[in-house]
Motif scaffolding. Structure first.
Motif, mmCIF file in Angstrom:
data_model
loop_
_atom_site.group_PDB
_atom_site.id
_atom_site.type_symbol
_atom_site.label_atom_id
_atom_site.label_comp_id
_atom_site.label_asym_id
_atom_site.label_seq_id
_atom_site.Cartn_x
_atom_site.Cartn_y
_atom_site.Cartn_z
ATOM 1 N N GLY A 49 0.811 -1.208 0.000
ATOM 2 C CA GLY A 49 0.000 0.000 0.000
ATOM 3 C C GLY A 49 0.845 1.259 0.000
ATOM 4 O O GLY A 49 0.592 2.197 -0.770
ATOM 5 N N ARG A 50 1.876 1.280 0.863
ATOM 6 C CA ARG A 50 2.763 2.446 0.921
ATOM 7 C C ARG A 50 3.520 2.619 -0.395
ATOM 8 O O ARG A 50 3.699 3.744 -0.881
ATOM 9 C CB ARG A 50 3.744 2.311 2.087
ATOM 10 N N ALA A 51 3.940 1.521 -0.973
ATOM 11 C CA ALA A 51 4.693 1.597 -2.224
ATOM 12 C C ALA A 51 3.814 2.097 -3.370
ATOM 13 O O ALA A 51 4.270 2.870 -4.224
ATOM 14 C CB ALA A 51 5.284 0.234 -2.561
ATOM 15 N N LEU A 52 2.563 1.675 -3.397
ATOM 16 C CA LEU A 52 1.642 2.159 -4.431
ATOM 17 C C LEU A 52 1.403 3.655 -4.278
ATOM 18 O O LEU A 52 1.388 4.402 -5.263
ATOM 19 C CB LEU A 52 0.320 1.401 -4.360
ATOM 20 N N GLU A 53 1.196 4.102 -3.036
ATOM 21 C CA GLU A 53 1.017 5.536 -2.794
ATOM 22 C C GLU A 53 2.230 6.324 -3.273
ATOM 23 O O GLU A 53 2.107 7.363 -3.925
ATOM 24 C CB GLU A 53 0.797 5.793 -1.296
ATOM 25 N N SER A 54 3.409 5.824 -2.962
ATOM 26 C CA SER A 54 4.638 6.502 -3.340
ATOM 27 C C SER A 54 4.806 6.539 -4.858
ATOM 28 O O SER A 54 5.186 7.568 -5.434
ATOM 29 C CB SER A 54 5.838 5.812 -2.688
ATOM 30 N N ALA A 55 4.502 5.412 -5.515
ATOM 31 C CA ALA A 55 4.659 5.335 -6.967
ATOM 32 C C ALA A 55 3.700 6.275 -7.690
ATOM 33 O O ALA A 55 4.015 6.813 -8.754
ATOM 34 C CB ALA A 55 4.442 3.897 -7.436
ATOM 35 N N ALA A 56 2.518 6.489 -7.112
ATOM 36 C CA ALA A 56 1.507 7.315 -7.758
ATOM 37 C C ALA A 56 1.726 8.804 -7.542
ATOM 38 O O ALA A 56 1.222 9.623 -8.314
ATOM 39 C CB ALA A 56 0.121 6.919 -7.237
ATOM 40 N N GLU A 57 2.485 9.168 -6.526
ATOM 41 C CA GLU A 57 2.621 10.578 -6.155
ATOM 42 C C GLU A 57 3.148 11.421 -7.308
ATOM 43 O O GLU A 57 4.166 11.107 -7.915
ATOM 44 C CB GLU A 57 3.553 10.712 -4.948
ATOM 45 N N GLY A 58 2.420 12.474 -7.627
ATOM 46 C CA GLY A 58 2.842 13.415 -8.651
ATOM 47 C C GLY A 58 2.650 12.953 -10.080
ATOM 48 O O GLY A 58 3.082 13.643 -11.008
ATOM 49 N N THR A 59 2.001 11.804 -10.288
ATOM 50 C CA THR A 59 1.849 11.257 -11.639
ATOM 51 C C THR A 59 0.462 11.503 -12.233
ATOM 52 O O THR A 59 0.249 11.225 -13.415
ATOM 53 C CB THR A 59 2.083 9.731 -11.649
ATOM 54 N N GLY A 60 -0.481 11.996 -11.429
ATOM 55 C CA GLY A 60 -1.859 12.114 -11.895
ATOM 56 C C GLY A 60 -2.676 10.864 -11.665
ATOM 57 O O GLY A 60 -3.857 10.812 -12.037
ATOM 58 N N VAL A 61 -2.053 9.840 -11.056
ATOM 59 C CA VAL A 61 -2.752 8.595 -10.740
ATOM 60 C C VAL A 61 -3.193 8.617 -9.283
ATOM 61 O O VAL A 61 -2.428 9.025 -8.402
ATOM 62 C CB VAL A 61 -1.843 7.365 -10.982
ATOM 63 N N ARG A 62 -4.414 8.181 -9.030
ATOM 64 C CA ARG A 62 -4.911 8.051 -7.663
ATOM 65 C C ARG A 62 -5.239 6.582 -7.425
ATOM 66 O O ARG A 62 -5.916 5.950 -8.237
ATOM 67 C CB ARG A 62 -6.150 8.919 -7.453
ATOM 68 N N VAL A 63 -4.746 6.048 -6.312
ATOM 69 C CA VAL A 63 -4.941 4.639 -5.970
ATOM 70 C C VAL A 63 -6.012 4.533 -4.894
ATOM 71 O O VAL A 63 -6.009 5.293 -3.919
ATOM 72 C CB VAL A 63 -3.633 4.002 -5.454
ATOM 73 N N ALA A 64 -6.936 3.597 -5.065
ATOM 74 C CA ALA A 64 -7.976 3.364 -4.065
ATOM 75 C C ALA A 64 -8.288 1.876 -4.010
ATOM 76 O O ALA A 64 -8.028 1.129 -4.960
ATOM 77 C CB ALA A 64 -9.235 4.164 -4.396
ATOM 78 N N LEU A 65 -8.838 1.453 -2.880
ATOM 79 C CA LEU A 65 -9.298 0.077 -2.728
ATOM 80 C C LEU A 65 -10.794 0.011 -2.999
ATOM 81 O O LEU A 65 -11.527 0.968 -2.742
ATOM 82 C CB LEU A 65 -9.015 -0.437 -1.316
ATOM 83 N N ILE A 66 -11.236 -1.127 -3.523
ATOM 84 C CA ILE A 66 -12.659 -1.354 -3.771
ATOM 85 C C ILE A 66 -13.042 -2.733 -3.236
ATOM 86 O O ILE A 66 -12.181 -3.594 -3.023
ATOM 87 C CB ILE A 66 -13.002 -1.255 -5.272
ATOM 88 N N ARG A 67 -14.316 -2.900 -2.988
ATOM 89 C CA ARG A 67 -14.838 -4.202 -2.585
ATOM 90 C C ARG A 67 -16.303 -4.255 -2.993
ATOM 91 O O ARG A 67 -16.958 -3.225 -3.172
ATOM 92 C CB ARG A 67 -14.683 -4.417 -1.070
ATOM 93 N N ARG A 68 -16.819 -5.458 -3.132
ATOM 94 C CA ARG A 68 -18.219 -5.625 -3.490
ATOM 95 C C ARG A 68 -19.104 -5.229 -2.301
ATOM 96 O O ARG A 68 -18.726 -5.427 -1.141
ATOM 97 C CB ARG A 68 -18.506 -7.063 -3.893
ATOM 98 N N PRO A 69 -20.293 -4.667 -2.560
ATOM 99 C CA PRO A 69 -21.188 -4.300 -1.458
ATOM 100 C C PRO A 69 -21.592 -5.520 -0.642
ATOM 101 O O PRO A 69 -21.673 -6.640 -1.145
ATOM 102 C CB PRO A 69 -22.401 -3.705 -2.180
ATOM 103 N N GLY A 70 -21.845 -5.294 0.640
ATOM 104 C CA GLY A 70 -22.305 -6.365 1.515
ATOM 105 C C GLY A 70 -21.505 -6.436 2.788
ATOM 106 O O GLY A 70 -20.704 -5.554 3.103
ATOM 107 N N ARG A 71 -21.716 -7.503 3.544
ATOM 108 C CA ARG A 71 -20.990 -7.692 4.790
ATOM 109 C C ARG A 71 -19.538 -8.030 4.475
ATOM 110 O O ARG A 71 -19.234 -8.722 3.508
ATOM 111 C CB ARG A 71 -21.622 -8.819 5.615
#
Length: 301
Positions: A49-71
């Protein structure tokens, strides 16, 4: 009990020009609970997670997590991860996906190229339903859980195959908030019926301006300017308008908006302060958040 979303709605705070900014989104499926900073406080390896944030910084890319709705069971069982990458600049938007067993492989992506709109052959083109990504991270703000999770669940129950929960879209006080891909328009105070209409429009290559916060490809003044031109002209084609220039600095900008048919507009946007003060998130001190006010839309001869 009053919430930041209730205060914002009661004060009729404008939505235009409030979308998170990202030319490209990298979305990684990660089931289970999410902490306030989900990339480093979920069952995704925090090092990744930290590495993805670092790699995206200043590139115009935003990283986010997703999951299917529900419990979301709090389990550490290994899982395959659906990954989406979407570029949102109008006229050049695309959405691609793949499934990976190892999110660490995403660190091999060229983030600068992704931000510039070059997918580098990642995955395959997404040909399914448009994505409706509803912010549900209650650890960031309770409104995202109280208002976002029911919306995501209702969309899934209604058969919207593209319904996902997402970690953070900004603007808790506009909950429920969502991002719609492939075109990258964000919405606030969204109800199930409105979202279904938004998604139906996207299937037809159109954009609904009502409740729209802006296109994530642009900075906030340009988001407001583009939406103002859509409102003034009735143009709803997803790729019809693009921002070709922004001059000035806070509190006043001149934004040039162009149509694919050659028409152009000059839009004057001023930054104001929302009054009276209100909480930008639940439990926060009262503030006067910045707002983007369009004061003129002028066709360019």
């Amino acid at each position: 009990m009053s919430t930041c979303a209730t205060a914002s709605r009661d004060l009729d705070e404008p939505l235009a020009g409030t979308a998170a900014t990202a030319r490209t989104w990298l979305l990684v499926e990660q089931p289970g609970p999410w902490g306030a900073k989900a990339l480093t406080s979920s069952h995704l390896d925090p090092e990744i997670g930290r590495a993805l944030e670092s790699a995206a910084e200043g590139t115009g890319v935003r990283v986010a997590l997703i999951r299917r709705p529900g419990r979301h069971a709090d389990c550490h069982a290994p899982t395959r991860h659906r990954v989406y990458v979407a570029h949102t600049v109008p006229g050049r938007s695309w959405l691609r996906s793949e499934v990976t067993d190892d999110p660490r492989r995403l660190l091999d992506l060229d983030f600068a190229a992704l931000g510039a709109g070059d997918h580098g052959g990642f995955g395959t083109p997404h040909t399914g339903a448009p994505l409706a990504l509803v912010c549900t991270n209650g650890k960031r703000d309770r409104c995202c859980a109280l208002l976002g999770r029911p919306l995501a669940a209702e969309l899934a129950a209604a058969g919207e195959e593209g319904a996902w929960e997402i970690t953070h879209l900004g603007g808790h006080r506009f909950s429920p908030t969502l991002l719609v891909l492939p075109y990258g328009y964000a919405y606030g105070r969204a109800g199930t019926h409105a979202v279904k209409e938004i998604l139906e429009a996207v299937r037809g290559g159109r954009v609904i301006s009502d409740g729209c916060r802006g296109n994530s490809a642009w900075e906030r003044p340009a988001q407001a300017a583009e939406l103002a031109v859509r409102t003034a002209t009735g143009e709803d084609g997803a790729g019809a308008l693009t921002v070709v220039g922004t001059d000035g600095a806070a509190p006043r900008w001149e934004v040039a908006v162009a149509h694919t048919d050659g028409r152009r507009w000059q839009v004057t946007v001023e930054q104001g302060a929302s009054q009276p003060p209100r909480p930008e998130s639940c439990g926060a001190a009262l503030k006067s958040p910045a707002r983007m006010d369009v004061v003129a839309v002028r066709p360019v001869p």
